[in-house]
Design a protein around this motif. Structure first.
Motif, PDB file in Angstrom:
ATOM      1  N   GLY A  25       1.053  -1.106   0.199  1.00  0.00           N
ATOM      2  CA  GLY A  25      -0.050   0.174  -0.045  1.00  0.00           C
ATOM      3  C   GLY A  25       0.902   1.277  -0.083  1.00  0.00           C
ATOM      4  N   GLY A  26       1.986   1.158   0.331  1.00  0.00           N
ATOM      5  CA  GLY A  26       2.766   2.341   0.087  1.00  0.00           C
ATOM      6  C   GLY A  26       3.950   2.653  -1.324  1.00  0.00           C
ATOM      7  N   ALA A  27       3.279   3.465  -1.954  1.00  0.00           N
ATOM      8  CA  ALA A  27       4.072   3.958  -3.361  1.00  0.00           C
ATOM      9  C   ALA A  27       5.784   3.627  -2.941  1.00  0.00           C
ATOM     10  N   ASP A  28       5.917   4.501  -2.044  1.00  0.00           N
ATOM     11  CA  ASP A  28       7.705   4.309  -1.876  1.00  0.00           C
ATOM     12  C   ASP A  28       8.377   3.065  -1.959  1.00  0.00           C
ATOM     13  N   HIS A  29       7.648   2.183  -0.489  1.00  0.00           N
ATOM     14  CA  HIS A  29       8.078   0.717  -0.709  1.00  0.00           C
ATOM     15  C   HIS A  29       7.990  -0.279  -1.946  1.00  0.00           C
ATOM     16  N   LEU A  30       6.360  -0.150  -2.288  1.00  0.00           N
ATOM     17  CA  LEU A  30       6.363  -0.603  -3.622  1.00  0.00           C
ATOM     18  C   LEU A  30       7.338  -0.507  -4.022  1.00  0.00           C
ATOM     19  N   ALA A  31       7.443   0.862  -4.948  1.00  0.00           N
ATOM     20  CA  ALA A  31       8.620   1.043  -6.331  1.00  0.00           C
ATOM     21  C   ALA A  31       9.853   0.671  -5.581  1.00  0.00           C
ATOM     22  N   ALA A  32      10.458   0.315  -4.616  1.00  0.00           N
ATOM     23  CA  ALA A  32      11.352   0.078  -4.003  1.00  0.00           C
ATOM     24  C   ALA A  32      12.032  -1.881  -4.325  1.00  0.00           C
ATOM     25  N   MET A  33      10.652  -2.171  -3.713  1.00  0.00           N
ATOM     26  CA  MET A  33      10.722  -3.841  -3.989  1.00  0.00           C
ATOM     27  C   MET A  33      10.755  -4.109  -5.196  1.00  0.00           C
ATOM     28  N   LEU A  34       9.894  -3.659  -5.780  1.00  0.00           N
ATOM     29  CA  LEU A  34       9.699  -4.007  -7.276  1.00  0.00           C
ATOM     30  C   LEU A  34      11.024  -3.615  -7.944  1.00  0.00           C
ATOM     31  N   ALA A  35      11.825  -2.511  -7.416  1.00  0.00           N
ATOM     32  CA  ALA A  35      13.210  -2.203  -8.226  1.00  0.00           C
ATOM     33  C   ALA A  35      14.547  -2.975  -7.704  1.00  0.00           C
ATOM     34  N   VAL A  36      14.451  -3.408  -6.892  1.00  0.00           N
ATOM     35  CA  VAL A  36      15.256  -4.171  -6.523  1.00  0.00           C
ATOM     36  C   VAL A  36      14.971  -5.928  -7.839  1.00  0.00           C
ATOM     37  N   GLY A  37      14.127  -6.485  -7.643  1.00  0.00           N
ATOM     38  CA  GLY A  37      13.869  -8.026  -8.421  1.00  0.00           C
ATOM     39  C   GLY A  37      14.574  -7.935  -9.771  1.00  0.00           C
ATOM     40  N   LEU A  38      13.665  -6.438 -10.226  1.00  0.00           N
ATOM     41  CA  LEU A  38      13.733  -5.612 -11.447  1.00  0.00           C
ATOM     42  C   LEU A  38      15.187  -5.755 -12.322  1.00  0.00           C
ATOM     43  N   TRP A  39      15.657  -4.780 -10.975  1.00  0.00           N
ATOM     44  CA  TRP A  39      16.930  -4.543 -11.339  1.00  0.00           C
ATOM     45  C   TRP A  39      18.287  -6.412 -11.025  1.00  0.00           C
ATOM     46  N   GLY A  40      17.951  -6.979 -10.786  1.00  0.00           N
ATOM     47  CA  GLY A  40      17.944  -8.134 -10.406  1.00  0.00           C
ATOM     48  C   GLY A  40      18.261  -9.030 -11.784  1.00  0.00           C
ATOM     49  N   ALA A  41      16.672  -9.393 -12.001  1.00  0.00           N
ATOM     50  CA  ALA A  41      16.533  -9.779 -13.424  1.00  0.00           C
ATOM     51  C   ALA A  41      17.360  -9.025 -14.467  1.00  0.00           C
ATOM     52  N   ALA A  58       8.813  -8.814 -13.852  1.00  0.00           N
ATOM     53  CA  ALA A  58       9.125  -7.728 -15.223  1.00  0.00           C
ATOM     54  C   ALA A  58      10.222  -8.114 -15.576  1.00  0.00           C
ATOM     55  N   GLY A  59      11.193  -7.833 -15.124  1.00  0.00           N
ATOM     56  CA  GLY A  59      12.455  -7.870 -15.795  1.00  0.00           C
ATOM     57  C   GLY A  59      12.786  -8.654 -16.305  1.00  0.00           C
ATOM     58  N   ALA A  60      12.798 -10.353 -15.786  1.00  0.00           N
ATOM     59  CA  ALA A  60      12.944 -11.488 -17.137  1.00  0.00           C
ATOM     60  C   ALA A  60      12.677 -11.040 -18.585  1.00  0.00           C
ATOM     61  N   LEU A  61      10.738 -10.419 -18.251  1.00  0.00           N
ATOM     62  CA  LEU A  61       9.919 -10.227 -20.160  1.00  0.00           C
ATOM     63  C   LEU A  61      10.903  -8.684 -20.284  1.00  0.00           C
ATOM     64  N   LEU A  62      11.553  -7.841 -19.478  1.00  0.00           N
ATOM     65  CA  LEU A  62      10.872  -6.699 -20.499  1.00  0.00           C
ATOM     66  C   LEU A  62      12.678  -7.187 -21.115  1.00  0.00           C
ATOM     67  N   ARG A  63      14.136  -7.945 -20.503  1.00  0.00           N
ATOM     68  CA  ARG A  63      15.318  -8.176 -21.070  1.00  0.00           C
ATOM     69  C   ARG A  63      15.379  -7.903 -22.346  1.00  0.00           C
ATOM     70  N   PRO A  64      14.826  -8.641 -23.326  1.00  0.00           N
ATOM     71  CA  PRO A  64      15.246  -8.660 -24.740  1.00  0.00           C
ATOM     72  C   PRO A  64      15.270  -6.670 -25.142  1.00  0.00           C
TER      73      PRO A  64
END
Length: 188
Positions: free
Chosen positions: A36-52, A157-163
């Motif tokens: 429910g928190g935009a800042d936490h949501l963005a950060a947690m998604l970003a960590v997975g996205l960055w890794g992938a 999301a990172g795996a899908l966006l990798r190409p």
């Protein structure tokens, strides 16, 4: 991307996970808290996205989310145990968005110990904010489950966006950095 940036400009303060609610208990409250928190949501998604986007091998891509989850829990436990929120947590969360935005935009495979150290510090700040509001083991476990869910979505999301990584990563990273700068300056 422009639409997402415009939406960020109109997000109210009550959309942030640590907007003054205290005493949240139970697994479901903990689970909903990072969602429910935009800042936490963005950060947690970003960590997975960055890794992938950065690491091809799944074991390497998973290290960032695992370190984040562990440091998040440690930060929450430290604040819950101490009973007070250390100064600098809110600016630290904003800085984490700036840093994670840079990592996503650049997709630079930093030496993994360096990247994981940054992620651990960022996660501790987020955990501290959560720990000041969540009470009880069930709520903390719910928070951890919500975090793992968001990391998984970021990895997918990172795996899908990798190409198309160059185009998407730079835009998403810029969005995160803008969000972090707006939080740091108090605009959001």
């Amino acid at each position: 991307m422009r639409t997402a940036l415009l939406l960020l400009l109109f997000v109210g303060q009550n959309a942030f996970a640590h907007g003054g609610e205290h005493g949240l208990t139970g697994f479901s409250a903990g689970l909903a808290h990072p969602l429910g928190g935009a800042d936490h949501l963005a950060a947690m998604l970003a960590v997975g996205l960055w890794g992938a986007l950065t690491y091809r091998r799944p074991a390497e891509a998973l290290r960032g989310p695992l370190v984040f989850a562990a440091a998040l829990l440690l930060g929450a436990l430290a604040v819950a145990w101490a009973g007070w929120l250390p100064p600098g947590v809110e600016p630290g969360i904003a800085v984490s968005l700036l840093g994670l935005g840079l990592l996503v935009a650049w997709r630079v495979p930093l030496p993994q110990p360096v990247a994981l150290a940054f992620i651990a510090v960022f996660a501790w700040m987020h955990g501290a904010a959560h720990g000041s509001e969540l009470h009880g083991l069930a709520a903390l476990l719910g928070m951890l489950a919500g975090t793992v869910l968001l990391h998984g979505l970021g990895l997918a999301a990172g795996a899908l966006l990798r190409p198309m990584a160059a185009r998407w990563a730079e835009g998403l990273g810029a969005g995160l950095m803008t969000f972090g700068a707006l939080r740091l300056t108090g605009v959001l």
